[in-house]
Design a protein around this motif. Sequence first.
Motif, PDB file in Angstrom:
ATOM      1  N   ILE A   1       0.846  -1.197   0.000  1.00 26.87           N
ATOM      2  CA  ILE A   1       0.000   0.000   0.000  1.00 26.87           C
ATOM      3  C   ILE A   1       0.877   1.241   0.000  1.00 26.87           C
ATOM      4  CG2 ILE A   1      -1.785   1.273   1.242  1.00 26.87           C
ATOM      5  CD1 ILE A   1      -2.776  -1.389   0.181  1.00 26.87           C
ATOM      6  N   ASN A   2       0.640   2.119  -0.948  1.00 28.05           N
ATOM      7  CA  ASN A   2       1.357   3.389  -1.017  1.00 28.05           C
ATOM      8  C   ASN A   2       0.712   4.372  -0.037  1.00 28.05           C
ATOM      9  OD1 ASN A   2       2.376   5.946  -1.728  1.00 28.05           O
ATOM     10  ND2 ASN A   2       2.676   5.331  -3.850  1.00 28.05           N
ATOM     11  N   PRO A   3       1.488   4.975   0.893  1.00 29.29           N
ATOM     12  CA  PRO A   3       0.904   5.918   1.858  1.00 29.29           C
ATOM     13  C   PRO A   3       0.165   7.077   1.195  1.00 29.29           C
ATOM     14  CG  PRO A   3       3.148   5.349   2.486  1.00 29.29           C
ATOM     15  CD  PRO A   3       2.924   4.752   1.139  1.00 29.29           C
ATOM     16  N   VAL A   4       0.580   7.465  -0.013  1.00 30.82           N
ATOM     17  CA  VAL A   4      -0.088   8.560  -0.717  1.00 30.82           C
ATOM     18  C   VAL A   4      -1.541   8.190  -1.019  1.00 30.82           C
ATOM     19  CG1 VAL A   4      -0.094   9.933  -2.852  1.00 30.82           C
ATOM     20  CG2 VAL A   4       2.069   9.403  -1.702  1.00 30.82           C
ATOM     21  N   TRP A   5      -1.791   6.910  -1.324  1.00 33.74           N
ATOM     22  CA  TRP A   5      -3.170   6.462  -1.583  1.00 33.74           C
ATOM     23  C   TRP A   5      -4.030   6.658  -0.327  1.00 33.74           C
ATOM     24  CZ3 TRP A   5      -1.639   0.957  -3.736  1.00 33.74           C
ATOM     25  CH2 TRP A   5      -0.855   1.118  -4.876  1.00 33.74           C
ATOM     26  N   LEU A   6      -3.434   6.328   0.839  1.00 38.29           N
ATOM     27  CA  LEU A   6      -4.161   6.499   2.110  1.00 38.29           C
ATOM     28  C   LEU A   6      -4.538   7.961   2.339  1.00 38.29           C
ATOM     29  CD1 LEU A   6      -2.344   4.287   4.774  1.00 38.29           C
ATOM     30  CD2 LEU A   6      -4.566   3.906   3.748  1.00 38.29           C
ATOM     31  N   VAL A   7      -3.588   8.864   2.080  1.00 39.77           N
ATOM     32  CA  VAL A   7      -3.835  10.291   2.278  1.00 39.77           C
ATOM     33  C   VAL A   7      -5.006  10.743   1.406  1.00 39.77           C
ATOM     34  CG1 VAL A   7      -2.881  12.605   1.991  1.00 39.77           C
ATOM     35  CG2 VAL A   7      -1.453  10.782   2.952  1.00 39.77           C
ATOM     36  N   SER A   8      -4.977  10.340   0.142  1.00 41.56           N
ATOM     37  CA  SER A   8      -6.057  10.735  -0.775  1.00 41.56           C
ATOM     38  C   SER A   8      -7.396  10.183  -0.307  1.00 41.56           C
ATOM     39  CB  SER A   8      -5.744  10.235  -2.190  1.00 41.56           C
ATOM     40  OG  SER A   8      -4.628  10.913  -2.729  1.00 41.56           O
ATOM     41  N   PHE A   9      -7.416   8.927   0.106  1.00 39.07           N
ATOM     42  CA  PHE A   9      -8.655   8.296   0.558  1.00 39.07           C
ATOM     43  C   PHE A   9      -9.225   9.014   1.781  1.00 39.07           C
ATOM     44  CE2 PHE A   9     -10.352   5.001   3.555  1.00 39.07           C
ATOM     45  CZ  PHE A   9     -11.600   4.855   2.945  1.00 39.07           C
ATOM     46  N   VAL A  10      -8.384   9.251   2.788  1.00 41.27           N
ATOM     47  CA  VAL A  10      -8.844   9.892   4.023  1.00 41.27           C
ATOM     48  C   VAL A  10      -9.335  11.313   3.757  1.00 41.27           C
ATOM     49  CG1 VAL A  10      -8.078  10.768   6.272  1.00 41.27           C
ATOM     50  CG2 VAL A  10      -7.462   8.448   5.568  1.00 41.27           C
ATOM     51  N   GLU A  11      -8.616  12.046   2.901  1.00 39.99           N
ATOM     52  CA  GLU A  11      -9.031  13.424   2.601  1.00 39.99           C
ATOM     53  C   GLU A  11     -10.350  13.474   1.848  1.00 39.99           C
ATOM     54  OE1 GLU A  11      -8.059  16.316   3.642  1.00 39.99           O
ATOM     55  OE2 GLU A  11      -6.527  15.374   4.879  1.00 39.99           O
TER      56      GLU A  11
END
Length: 293
Positions: A2-12
């Motif tokens: 899992i790329n942390p950038v994907w998590l940031v986009s999802f949460v935002e």
Amino acid sequence: MINPVWLVSFVEVVNRSTMACASRHLKITSAGISKHIIALENALGIQLLKRSTRRIDLTSEGQLYYKHAKHILEAYQLAEAAISHSKEEPSGRLKLVCGPQIGNLYVIPHLKEFLERYPKLRLDIDFTQTMPDLEKENVDVVVGLSTGVPINCIQRTLMHSRWIFCAAPEYLEKYGTPKKPSDLIEHHMITRTQRQPNNRIEFKTGETIQFEPYLHFNDTRAIRRGALHGLGIAQLHDYIIGKDLKEGRLVEILQEYSEKKKTIPIHISYLQTNHVHIKIRKFIDFMVEVLAR
């Protein structure tokens, strides 16, 4: 992976309800955010969002994943902040509240070294035997007070102590030396007003005695001086009267009935927060270092 950038986009996207708002906040295109979320869903093998022209809703799996993803990002931000703070030099005002004895014996003698190490700090120190309201009084650190510690405080042990019964040689010459706990009932007992109960003592043998205090003081320094002047028998921490015992100004009594090991923790306390301010952390680390020498 899992790329942390994907998590940031999802949460935002979840936090801001639309991809357009998340896009403006993160300063990337809506198409880029959409790619991140699709990549995240493909990596997990589940659908996280229900998309429509007007709004975006979480699926049941998405709700569960969002809760954990948010905690992961918060932990990451805290870790990043901690590293950032570790590179900083502490500055500003540090307010300390100290028990009078531990403050005089273990804090003041080392302040010069501490302030030379961190010259941008300014100290505000109160000596008291009463636990302050840390939030209302803007207290950063409390040293050596153990009664009335708030539940939202973290306590770190600086050292351990033990109780010692003691009296001046002149008092013992005049009134005799107690041989057993029950003998104390016939003696002049000096006690601390705040200690509850202040007219009862339990010994390691399980024996308990109740006495009529001869003198009450609300200050440990006054109790020590009362004992030094031959006014009676006192029960004090070993670190307070160690030098007096060594130099013969006070004599330990009832040794066989007292705990030989140092089992009473002496704490340093501070408010529990997500991130401990660098000035607090540096002072705590310094005191731990000093007491370990």
